[in-house]
Design an enzyme around this catalytic site. Sequence first.
Site, PDB file in Angstrom:
ATOM      1  N   GLU A 190       1.013  -1.069   0.040  1.00  0.00           N
ATOM      2  CA  GLU A 190       0.084   0.340   0.199  1.00  0.00           C
ATOM      3  C   GLU A 190       0.746   1.364   0.215  1.00  0.00           C
ATOM      4  OE1 GLU A 190      -2.959  -0.464   3.763  1.00  0.00           O
ATOM      5  OE2 GLU A 190      -4.100  -2.007   2.025  1.00  0.00           O
ATOM      6  N   GLU A 245      -5.102  -9.338   0.501  1.00  0.00           N
ATOM      7  CA  GLU A 245      -5.663  -8.445   2.224  1.00  0.00           C
ATOM      8  C   GLU A 245      -7.832  -8.073   1.983  1.00  0.00           C
ATOM      9  OE1 GLU A 245      -4.285  -4.967   4.845  1.00  0.00           O
ATOM     10  OE2 GLU A 245      -2.647  -5.111   4.068  1.00  0.00           O
TER      11      GLU A 245
END
Length: 463
Positions: free
Chosen positions: A171, A366
Amino acid sequence: MSTPETLVGGFPSGFRWGVATSAYQIEGAVSADGRTPSIWDTFCRVPGAIDNGDTGDIACDHYHRMPADVALIKDLGLDTYRFSVAWPRVQPRGKGPVNAAGIGFYDRLVDELLAQGIDPWVTLYHWDLPQELEDAGGWPVRDTAYRFAEYAMLVFDALQDRVTTWTTLNEPWCSAMLGYAYGLHAPGRREYPAAIAAVHHLLLGHGLATQQMRAAAPRKLDIGITLNVATAYPASDAAPDVDAARRADGMGRRIYLDPLVHGHYPADVVADLAREGVELPIEDGDLEIIAAPIDVLGVNYYFSQKFTGYAEDGSTVDGNGLPVSRDVPLGRPRTAMDWEIVPEGFTDLLLGIARDYPGLPMVITENGSAFDDVADENGYVDDTGRTAYFTSHLGAVADAIAQGADIRGYLAWSLMDNFEWAYGYVKRFGIVRVDYETQTRTPKQSALHLKQLAALHRVGRTA
Ligand code: FCB
């Protein structure tokens, strides 16, 4: 109404079922075996930065409980474990040779996973930059990209004989924007131009590490990056709303994927940045490095949002003469993070990536939710909200697969409750409850649900 059998029928054979964690969120042992502070150790000391004044000093004490935690994954019948390596353990202070004691922990972890038949999936960077590198300027400074590639190769040399799947960064949007623009994550800076420089240097670091790992790999490996991405819906068909959604998609998704896959930044995003007076610090050759081919894109999905280009007073420009963009509710139920539950945004996202970046296999690295868990006297949590979230989002993934998206696995966030960054320990994402007083682990209903799905899928019991 989907049953477990119909749900798992939507996933191809060989589909991965797993869980994810990250180093700072679970390991604790922050000064063991030569580890030096990361930006998160520092940020946790800033008064008011973390709810409740929590820190990762002890977290889930995973550093000392690793074999039992691996046994937990084994008991759940999951085949993949995505974990991250703490840079300041492996290369204290962000420079110099490998720290044998630090890499030793991950060496044992990989062996333990393989002994239990679980595939280790390494994330090289999940936000814990050595503090010394931040002191030298952090990600807004170009040299950090080169430092990252050097560190990546230390880990790679130690583990490449047993680890097949490698993620460079987790991320980068969060590292750049939450860390350097909004100041909500470490290092807590609020400098927009620095954040935009960080975007580029994170991508450059990814590209350098990818090239170097690829060149050194003695066998076929899967190398990629994980992005947090979402669908940005316009609030209406009105031009300002459509443009607000375009800008959100540009800064959230395309500014990463376009250079990674197509080798250039999106022209509209570059123009938006220029209007804001900032520029990506691109040097000759950078875009070729960033576009080094990857084998797998990790997709982290939590929620989607709707955007409007109108301020509450109806104006379309703000005080600086820049176009308004703000998110407005979709009107859905929310998790404890106050994030709206939008499973169809997941399907739309995956189909959008398949459309815009064809030929790129994806794995959900995720997906999960926080709820205000209530444990019974045995520590068991009947987490129907989280279980329903998993069911609806797995259904959304299956829908995307049915419509042609190439998705090869699903890793739930997270194996266990852990340090949820600025929210400390209050927000719980685990499928396993952690009692932080005793460090007791107790699988929740959602863990048993995922265990059942993985088992049904493995034996081909689909309807
Ligand atoms: C993601 C992070 C992960 C966790 C979840 C809830 O953005 O990658 O560490 O905090 O959110």
